[in-house]
Design an enzyme around this catalytic site. Structure first.
Site, PDB file in Angstrom:
ATOM      1  N   ASP A   1       0.858  -1.180   0.000  1.00 20.58           N
ATOM      2  CA  ASP A   1       0.000   0.000   0.000  1.00 20.58           C
ATOM      3  C   ASP A   1       0.894   1.231   0.000  1.00 20.58           C
ATOM      4  O   ASP A   1       1.716   1.399   0.896  1.00 20.58           O
ATOM      5  CB  ASP A   1      -0.876  -0.039   1.267  1.00 20.58           C
TER       6      ASP A   1
ATOM      7  N   ASP B   1      -2.971   2.233  -6.061  1.00 17.53           N
ATOM      8  CA  ASP B   1      -1.860   2.295  -5.098  1.00 17.53           C
ATOM      9  C   ASP B   1      -1.779   1.061  -4.201  1.00 17.53           C
ATOM     10  O   ASP B   1      -1.166   1.106  -3.148  1.00 17.53           O
ATOM     11  CB  ASP B   1      -1.993   3.543  -4.232  1.00 17.53           C
ATOM     12  N   GLU B   2      -2.385  -0.043  -4.599  1.00 11.90           N
ATOM     13  CA  GLU B   2      -2.513  -1.171  -3.690  1.00 11.90           C
ATOM     14  C   GLU B   2      -2.489  -2.482  -4.461  1.00 11.90           C
ATOM     15  O   GLU B   2      -3.119  -2.580  -5.514  1.00 11.90           O
ATOM     16  CB  GLU B   2      -3.870  -1.048  -3.001  1.00 11.90           C
TER      17      GLU B   2
END
Length: 489
Positions: free
Chosen positions: A11, A105-106
């Site tokens: 993350d 973003d993960e």
DNA sequence: TCTGGGGTCCTAGGACCC
DNA sequence: TCTGGGGTCCTAGGACCC
């Protein structure tokens, strides 16, 4: 169940805000808020410096401004975020073919399926965990070196625990949960820590006297299913006991495509609403066609002045990517909705996606019909069975009704983009610009015919501010700069 | 203080078919 | 002729996530 914590969840820390701080040296160490800046905007992401003031994701930007009046408020620059994201995802794919991207973003990564897999399989449990730790620390260091951004990582024997661990690792950290310790780690946590447990589920559980995961784990699956419903109850029951055997699945196909707009002022005029639906349908179709797919179910979304939200949908006889068909369906659906009193949001979406269109089906049917015709001619004369000549209302009638509209209304609408921004001289806070003499910078603000620009780049010291007329010809919009120089340069 | 935009998954009722 | 049950599809709404 694994004996080595070989599933990782990565993350990026305060992703949008971190990209902005990396791109704009004057903002490092300062509260930065990225999100919608209009009257109805909300915060997408804010820096840790802003969180000190109580600013949070999904908060109305107007509220954030009162909590943190001296923060830097920026519009999102999705192109820049996507570029950083792709760099990071490529680094993950070097660790395993099993990379499941959850958002920009993960991602989950299954290290056991990659080049370290054999070593992890051969290692004793303790050694395996240390190898995972080393891999993750190297990865975090590589990410920071290549993108100037920090990432937090959780590593565990399941997706569930990896995700919980990465949350604990934030910011800029690494947390491993060794297999076997799941219930020890989860037990004392609030139920909200479980992914999928939101405000509504939390309320239900709290009314049943359940505050911690350990308390939930004591209930039987049947009791939880009674409280939360069949699927959700079963899921929460498993999670609370630390059980999760979901595999890491790469590249899942999208199941729907949708676009929506919240308007600065509620829409009241019916014709205006229909026109906006046309614009949304066009945007939706553009996205659909970019993915090479088509959809069979069209849905519109309407949010009224009082925030009440409703949807109406219609399933066509076959998948389409035709703008006229989708726009006409959206208009038909709008006719079923009470549009009086003001509309704050409109949306158009498409689901039941396929890789082909109704037109392909027509072409295929025509080809088959031609073949059948040949067969029929060759065969003895025979009575044709009644061909089902039902008109295809969605495709046929809808396309026709659009063609009958005053031509060129939506077709003539220009696409919003950098070109249009330049033409209209709209400067958004955070936007990349270049001045012919002073070079690259970014828009700090604008108003009363002036625009303020700070001239700095990712690798420069904090820069100076200059003000220009909004229509200064020396000033042009530009593309984001890389946060780090390319390795070869 | 007033609530974005893009998604996923689940539930429940009614229609329809066998 | 009446009744019932199960499966699938469609529609609307809600919870949740980033």
């Amino acid at each position: 169940m694994r004996t080595v914590p070989s599933i990782i969840h990565l993350d990026m820390d305060a992703f949008f805000a971190s990209v902005e701080q990396a791109a704009k040296p004057s903002l490092r160490g300062k509260p930065v808020i990225v999100g919608g800046l209009g009257g109805r905007g909300v915060v997408s992401t804010c820096s840790y410096e802003a969180r000190v003031f109580g600013v949070r994701s999904a908060m109305a930007t107007a509220v954030a401004r009162r909590l943190c009046p001296n923060g830097a408020y920026l519009w999102p620059r999705f192109t820049a975020y996507r570029a950083c994201s792709e760099q990071v995802m490529a680094m993950l794919r070097a660790l395993s073919p099993l990379v499941e991207q959850l958002s920009v973003d993960e991602a989950y990564v299954d290290l056991a399926a990659g080049p370290y897999g054999p070593a992890l399989a051969a290692a004793a449990p303790g050694e395996g965990a240390e190898l995972v730790r080393a891999i993750c620390q190297d990865l975090r260091a590589d990410i920071e070196e290549r993108t100037a951004l920090t990432a937090s990582i959780g590593a565990a024997g399941s997706k569930l625990m990896a995700k919980i661990a990465s949350e604990q690792a934030k910011p800029d950290g690494l947390v491993l949960v060794n297999p076997g310790l799941e219930r020890t780690v989860l037990g004392p946590m609030a139920v909200r820590a479980l992914p999928g447990v939101g405000p509504a589920t939390e309320q239900v559980l709290r009314r049943a006297g359940l505050m911690t995961v350990a308390e939930v784990a004591e209930l039987s699956e049947e009791e939880l299913m009674r409280l939360l419903g069949k699927a959700h109850g079963a899921g929460v029951s498993l999670m609370a006991r630390g059980l999760d055997d979901r595999p890491v699945v790469p590249d899942r196909d999208a199941k729907s495509v949708s676009v929506e707009d919240t308007y600065e002022v509620d829409l009241a005029d019916r014709d205006r609403i229909l026109h906006e639906l046309d614009i949304l349908a066009a945007r939706c179709v553009r996205r659909l066609q970019a993915t090479g797919r088509s959809g069979r179910t069209v849905v519109i979304k309407v949010r009224r002045f009082d925030f009440s939200t409703l949807t109406r949908s219609e399933t066509l006889r076959g998948p389409t990517d035709d703008e006229g068909v989708i726009a006409a369906t959206a208009r038909r659906l709008a006719a079923q909705v009470n549009l009086t009193g003001g509309i704050r949001l409109l949306g158009v979406g498409v689901s039941q996606l396929a890789d082909f269109t109704q037109e392909d089906l027509f072409a295929q049917a025509a080809a088959e019909a031609a073949l059948a015709e040949l067969d029929a001619q060759e065969a003895a004369e025979e009575e044709e069975p009644d061909a089902e000549q039902e008109p295809l209302p969605e495709s046929g009638a809808a396309a026709g009704s659009v063609a009958a509209e005053p031509a060129g209304v939506e077709g003539g609408a220009p696409a919003a983009g950098a070109g249009q921004l330049a033409a209209q001289r709209i400067w958004l806070p955070g936007q990349d610009v270049t001045h012919r003499e002073l070079g690259p910078g970014w828009v700090q603000g604008s108003g009363v015919g002036r625009v303020t620009v700070r001239f700095e780049t990712p690798d420069s010291p904090p820069g100076r501010v200059r003000t220009f007329l909004v229509d200064d010809p020396e000033l042009t919009p530009s593309d984001p700069l890389p946060l780090r120089p390319p390795p070869d340069a």
